[in-house]
Design a protein around this motif. Structure first.
Motif, PDB file in Angstrom:
ATOM      1  N   SER A   2      96.439  64.334  81.721  1.00  0.00           N
ATOM      2  CA  SER A   2      95.038  64.614  82.044  1.00  0.00           C
ATOM      3  C   SER A   2      94.901  65.693  83.113  1.00  0.00           C
ATOM      4  CB  SER A   2      94.354  63.331  82.530  1.00  0.00           C
ATOM      5  OG  SER A   2      93.084  63.605  83.058  1.00  0.00           O
ATOM      6  N   ASN A   3      93.931  66.594  82.890  1.00  0.00           N
ATOM      7  CA  ASN A   3      93.640  67.615  83.896  1.00  0.00           C
ATOM      8  C   ASN A   3      93.248  66.986  85.220  1.00  0.00           C
ATOM      9  OD1 ASN A   3      93.993  69.601  81.925  1.00  0.00           O
ATOM     10  ND2 ASN A   3      91.839  69.598  81.357  1.00  0.00           N
ATOM     11  N   ALA A   4      92.506  65.890  85.118  1.00  0.00           N
ATOM     12  CA  ALA A   4      91.944  65.268  86.319  1.00  0.00           C
ATOM     13  C   ALA A   4      92.994  64.609  87.191  1.00  0.00           C
ATOM     14  CB  ALA A   4      90.882  64.242  85.920  1.00  0.00           C
ATOM     15  N   ASP A   5      94.187  64.375  86.651  1.00  0.00           N
ATOM     16  CA  ASP A   5      95.222  63.691  87.420  1.00  0.00           C
ATOM     17  C   ASP A   5      95.829  64.575  88.511  1.00  0.00           C
ATOM     18  OD1 ASP A   5      94.891  61.444  85.901  1.00  0.00           O
ATOM     19  OD2 ASP A   5      96.535  61.892  84.512  1.00  0.00           O
ATOM     20  N   PHE A   6      95.562  65.879  88.447  1.00  0.00           N
ATOM     21  CA  PHE A   6      96.196  66.781  89.406  1.00  0.00           C
ATOM     22  C   PHE A   6      95.885  66.390  90.844  1.00  0.00           C
ATOM     23  CE2 PHE A   6      95.280  70.422  92.218  1.00  0.00           C
ATOM     24  CZ  PHE A   6      96.593  70.765  92.530  1.00  0.00           C
ATOM     25  N   LEU A   7      94.629  66.229  91.174  1.00  0.00           N
ATOM     26  CA  LEU A   7      94.258  65.962  92.564  1.00  0.00           C
ATOM     27  C   LEU A   7      94.808  64.625  93.035  1.00  0.00           C
ATOM     28  CD1 LEU A   7      92.765  67.265  94.884  1.00  0.00           C
ATOM     29  CD2 LEU A   7      90.661  66.138  94.126  1.00  0.00           C
ATOM     30  N   ALA A   8      94.815  63.640  92.143  1.00  0.00           N
ATOM     31  CA  ALA A   8      95.350  62.325  92.521  1.00  0.00           C
ATOM     32  C   ALA A   8      96.846  62.403  92.794  1.00  0.00           C
ATOM     33  CB  ALA A   8      95.061  61.313  91.406  1.00  0.00           C
ATOM     34  N   GLU A   9      97.579  63.104  91.914  1.00  0.00           N
ATOM     35  CA  GLU A   9      99.024  63.181  92.125  1.00  0.00           C
ATOM     36  C   GLU A   9      99.359  64.075  93.316  1.00  0.00           C
ATOM     37  OE1 GLU A   9     103.275  64.065  89.904  1.00  0.00           O
ATOM     38  OE2 GLU A   9     101.435  64.107  88.717  1.00  0.00           O
ATOM     39  N   ALA A  10      98.604  65.169  93.484  1.00  0.00           N
ATOM     40  CA  ALA A  10      98.845  66.047  94.630  1.00  0.00           C
ATOM     41  C   ALA A  10      98.655  65.288  95.936  1.00  0.00           C
ATOM     42  CB  ALA A  10      97.914  67.252  94.575  1.00  0.00           C
ATOM     43  N   THR A  11      97.647  64.415  95.967  1.00  0.00           N
ATOM     44  CA  THR A  11      97.394  63.606  97.161  1.00  0.00           C
ATOM     45  C   THR A  11      98.513  62.586  97.369  1.00  0.00           C
ATOM     46  OG1 THR A  11      95.002  63.878  96.873  1.00  0.00           O
ATOM     47  CG2 THR A  11      95.744  62.066  98.282  1.00  0.00           C
ATOM     48  N   THR A  20      87.723  71.489 100.848  1.00  0.00           N
ATOM     49  CA  THR A  20      86.349  71.833 101.234  1.00  0.00           C
ATOM     50  C   THR A  20      85.323  70.923 100.577  1.00  0.00           C
ATOM     51  OG1 THR A  20      86.265  73.479  99.451  1.00  0.00           O
ATOM     52  CG2 THR A  20      86.911  74.253 101.657  1.00  0.00           C
ATOM     53  N   ASP A  21      85.612  70.407  99.391  1.00  0.00           N
ATOM     54  CA  ASP A  21      84.666  69.550  98.666  1.00  0.00           C
ATOM     55  C   ASP A  21      85.470  68.747  97.649  1.00  0.00           C
ATOM     56  OD1 ASP A  21      82.696  68.329  97.192  1.00  0.00           O
ATOM     57  OD2 ASP A  21      81.697  70.178  96.539  1.00  0.00           O
ATOM     58  N   THR A  22      86.002  67.618  98.088  1.00  0.00           N
ATOM     59  CA  THR A  22      86.885  66.834  97.231  1.00  0.00           C
ATOM     60  C   THR A  22      86.162  66.345  95.978  1.00  0.00           C
ATOM     61  OG1 THR A  22      88.123  66.108  99.182  1.00  0.00           O
ATOM     62  CG2 THR A  22      88.426  64.849  97.163  1.00  0.00           C
ATOM     63  N   GLU A  23      84.963  65.837  96.136  1.00  0.00           N
ATOM     64  CA  GLU A  23      84.228  65.323  94.977  1.00  0.00           C
ATOM     65  C   GLU A  23      83.895  66.438  93.997  1.00  0.00           C
ATOM     66  OE1 GLU A  23      80.825  63.105  96.139  1.00  0.00           O
ATOM     67  OE2 GLU A  23      81.974  61.558  97.199  1.00  0.00           O
ATOM     68  N   GLY A  24      83.460  67.594  94.516  1.00  0.00           N
ATOM     69  CA  GLY A  24      83.131  68.710  93.645  1.00  0.00           C
ATOM     70  C   GLY A  24      84.362  69.238  92.913  1.00  0.00           C
ATOM     71  N   LEU A  25      85.487  69.339  93.619  1.00  0.00           N
ATOM     72  CA  LEU A  25      86.714  69.806  92.992  1.00  0.00           C
ATOM     73  C   LEU A  25      87.186  68.814  91.938  1.00  0.00           C
ATOM     74  CD1 LEU A  25      89.101  71.726  92.718  1.00  0.00           C
ATOM     75  CD2 LEU A  25      90.175  70.578  94.666  1.00  0.00           C
ATOM     76  N   ASP A  26      87.101  67.531  92.245  1.00  0.00           N
ATOM     77  CA  ASP A  26      87.511  66.514  91.282  1.00  0.00           C
ATOM     78  C   ASP A  26      86.666  66.602  90.011  1.00  0.00           C
ATOM     79  OD1 ASP A  26      89.143  64.101  90.681  1.00  0.00           O
ATOM     80  OD2 ASP A  26      87.188  63.115  90.648  1.00  0.00           O
ATOM     81  N   ALA A  27      85.363  66.840  90.171  1.00  0.00           N
ATOM     82  CA  ALA A  27      84.487  66.979  89.003  1.00  0.00           C
ATOM     83  C   ALA A  27      84.855  68.207  88.176  1.00  0.00           C
ATOM     84  CB  ALA A  27      83.026  67.060  89.458  1.00  0.00           C
ATOM     85  N   ALA A  28      85.165  69.309  88.857  1.00  0.00           N
ATOM     86  CA  ALA A  28      85.558  70.528  88.147  1.00  0.00           C
ATOM     87  C   ALA A  28      86.868  70.327  87.387  1.00  0.00           C
ATOM     88  CB  ALA A  28      85.690  71.681  89.137  1.00  0.00           C
ATOM     89  N   LEU A  29      87.814  69.616  87.993  1.00  0.00           N
ATOM     90  CA  LEU A  29      89.092  69.349  87.349  1.00  0.00           C
ATOM     91  C   LEU A  29      88.921  68.461  86.119  1.00  0.00           C
ATOM     92  CD1 LEU A  29      91.156  68.677  90.596  1.00  0.00           C
ATOM     93  CD2 LEU A  29      91.611  70.535  88.988  1.00  0.00           C
ATOM     94  N   VAL A 219      82.897  77.681  94.618  1.00  0.00           N
ATOM     95  CA  VAL A 219      84.353  77.642  94.489  1.00  0.00           C
ATOM     96  C   VAL A 219      84.898  76.729  95.579  1.00  0.00           C
ATOM     97  CG1 VAL A 219      84.635  79.887  93.363  1.00  0.00           C
ATOM     98  CG2 VAL A 219      84.531  79.770  95.858  1.00  0.00           C
ATOM     99  N   PHE A 220      86.190  76.439  95.513  1.00  0.00           N
ATOM    100  CA  PHE A 220      86.758  75.393  96.359  1.00  0.00           C
ATOM    101  C   PHE A 220      88.005  75.878  97.100  1.00  0.00           C
ATOM    102  CE2 PHE A 220      84.854  73.646  92.525  1.00  0.00           C
ATOM    103  CZ  PHE A 220      83.885  72.788  93.041  1.00  0.00           C
ATOM    104  N   GLY A 221      88.317  75.175  98.162  1.00  0.00           N
ATOM    105  CA  GLY A 221      89.507  75.466  98.936  1.00  0.00           C
ATOM    106  C   GLY A 221      90.290  74.206  99.221  1.00  0.00           C
ATOM    107  N   LEU A 222      91.609  74.320  99.216  1.00  0.00           N
ATOM    108  CA  LEU A 222      92.482  73.184  99.490  1.00  0.00           C
ATOM    109  C   LEU A 222      93.664  73.700 100.306  1.00  0.00           C
ATOM    110  CD1 LEU A 222      93.584  70.474  96.947  1.00  0.00           C
ATOM    111  CD2 LEU A 222      95.306  71.634  98.330  1.00  0.00           C
ATOM    112  N   THR A 223      94.021  72.976 101.344  1.00  0.00           N
ATOM    113  CA  THR A 223      95.180  73.386 102.143  1.00  0.00           C
ATOM    114  C   THR A 223      96.262  72.317 102.102  1.00  0.00           C
ATOM    115  OG1 THR A 223      94.315  72.476 104.222  1.00  0.00           O
ATOM    116  CG2 THR A 223      93.799  74.786 103.709  1.00  0.00           C
ATOM    117  N   THR A 224      97.490  72.767 102.254  1.00  0.00           N
ATOM    118  CA  THR A 224      98.644  71.879 102.325  1.00  0.00           C
ATOM    119  C   THR A 224      99.044  71.718 103.793  1.00  0.00           C
ATOM    120  OG1 THR A 224     100.145  73.760 102.059  1.00  0.00           O
ATOM    121  CG2 THR A 224      99.467  72.592 100.057  1.00  0.00           C
TER     122      THR A 224
END
Length: 422
Positions: A2-11, A20-29, A219-224
């Motif tokens: 699933s495309n949506a699994d990326f954010l969960a596994e990355a976390t 910058t916007d976890t909910e918005g990025l999750d919806a886009a994914l 658009v969104f931003g994510l940092t490691t």
């Protein structure tokens, strides 16, 4: 997958520091595959382990069906990113930048699939759009959306000012150009996410604000996170220097050894970040204690080395380490991996040079004097010819034994295309 699994596994794997916007990025994914980019300036001719978190999160992104975009800073390298730096970088020539870019490009091939199809990685160079820019048009189009007040609040600027270290006007513009990159990639390739290290937060936010103001696009931003070892040391540094991601600067054996020497407290974290092993297996491995944790370190070393150099080189490195450090060699040989360019052994490697590379002589002249004194042996045979060349025929299991006197020995392992089948 699933495309949506990326954010969960990355976390879950520890890649996410800020978003910058976890909910918005999750919806886009969840809505569709997205394109995301990370920028790499070309300040050296290779990347090192300090950049591996960024490469691995792009790999994870692709694993979940999204498109990674690798942006090389052919343009921004001319300025130098002041983020996290106390001093200005030395400016490089266009020729140096081009050579560095070619070297860095090699670092991504083991980790990402490049191509034009959906979900395949793309390579971009910001010189393509930064070089043609006119100064006045840039100021009118982009500069009006940046206030000095706002720019002074970002850590990349505040750090220099607070420490009273110079921040040139050239470097001050870096944030504007990185923001321009984000907007340009959004327009050209549909990129909706920029990923970067935690020191890039201000630059990423600035790019999001520019894209929203000029294009009315979200658009969104994510940092490691900044990766340090359990003891607080900077990731990717050893007593011998940086741990590079190309074999000509760091042999597969040295790379394997770097991961094998991981501190006990870091094993689980590094397995999650730097390997593809399943999370459940990693949980089992990091729970090991005592001498068993060393087995987890070997698995980490082999898995990480296999990703970069391939399974066969990882297996050779693991076997060599076992021979030298565990089974023990009767003569107490110290392993010294040496990388050779294609064809080197066919032409022959001067024995003088090899003794210097192995650390048995400080110079060719010193090696020459040792030969004249009868103190040098190759594969237990005394060397009398100062011009002797080491060739494929001299190898025993991809190695040659060098001896200096009766007590000092080195087992030199060769890495390179011409030795792969030996």
């Amino acid at each position: 997958m699933s495309n949506a699994d990326f954010l969960a596994e990355a976390t879950a794997r520890g890649f996410v520091f800020q978003c910058t916007d976890t909910e918005g990025l999750d919806a886009a994914l969840r809505a569709a595959p997205i394109a995301a980019y990370i920028g790499f300036d070309c300040t050296a001719d290779s990347l090192h382990v300090g950049s591996l978190v960024q490469i691995m999160i792009l790999r994870l992104l692709q694993k979940h069906g999204h498109r990674p975009v690798v942006l090389l800073g052919g343009g921004t390298t001319r300025i130098g990113d002041p983020s996290g730096k106390d001093e200005s970088r030395q400016l490089l020539t266009d020729e140096q930048i081009a050579a560095n870019m070619a070297g860095i490009r090699r670092c991504f091939d083991p980790f990402l699939r490049f191509g034009d199809g959906p979900g395949e990685a793309l390579l971009a160079n910001n010189a393509d759009w930064l070089d043609p820019l006119g100064y006045i048009p840039l100021l009118r189009d982009v500069g009006t959306h940046f206030t000095i007040n706002r720019m002074l609040t970002f850590d990349s600027v505040k750090l220099r000012l607070e420490r009273e270290h110079p921040l040139t006007f050239l470097e001050f513009n870096y944030m504007i150009l990185q923001s321009y990159d984000f907007r340009e990639l959004s327009r050209r390739l549909g990129v909706v996410l920029q990923i970067g290290g935690s020191d890039q937060w201000g630059n990423i936010v600035a790019g999001i604000e520019l894209t929203r103001r000029t294009d009315a696009k979200g658009v969104f931003g994510l940092t490691t996170p900044l990766i340090t070892t359990a003891s607080g040391a900077k990731m990717g540094k050893t007593a011998r220097g940086a741990v590079w991601l190309t074999a000509d600067k760091c042999s597969p054996f040295d790379y394997w050894q770097f991961w094998r020497n991981t501190e006990d407290a870091d094993v689980g974290r590094f397995l999650r970040l730097f390997t593809d092993l399943p999370l459940a297996e990693i949980a089992r491995l990091e729970a090991l204690g005592g001498a068993e944790i060393n087995e987890a370190k070997k698995l980490l070393a082999t898995a990480a080395t296999a990703l970069l150099h391939g399974p066969s080189e990882a297996a050779v490195a693991a076997r060599l380490a076992q021979e030298v450090f565990e089974e023990g060699n009767a003569e107490g040989l110290a392993a010294v991996p040496v990388h050779l360019p294609p064809g080197a052994l066919e032409a022959g490697v001067p024995v003088l040079n090899l003794f210097v590379q192995a650390g048995l002589a400080t110079s060719n002249a010193a090696a020459r004097r040792a030969i004249r004194g009868g103190a040098v042996r190759v594969n237990d045979r005394v060397v009398t010819d100062e011009s002797m060349l080491i060739r494929n025929a001299d190898l025993r299991d991809r190695a040659v034994k060098l001896s200096f006197g009766k007590k000092t020995h080195r087992l030199v392992r060769f890495w390179g295309p011409e030795t792969e089948q030996s």
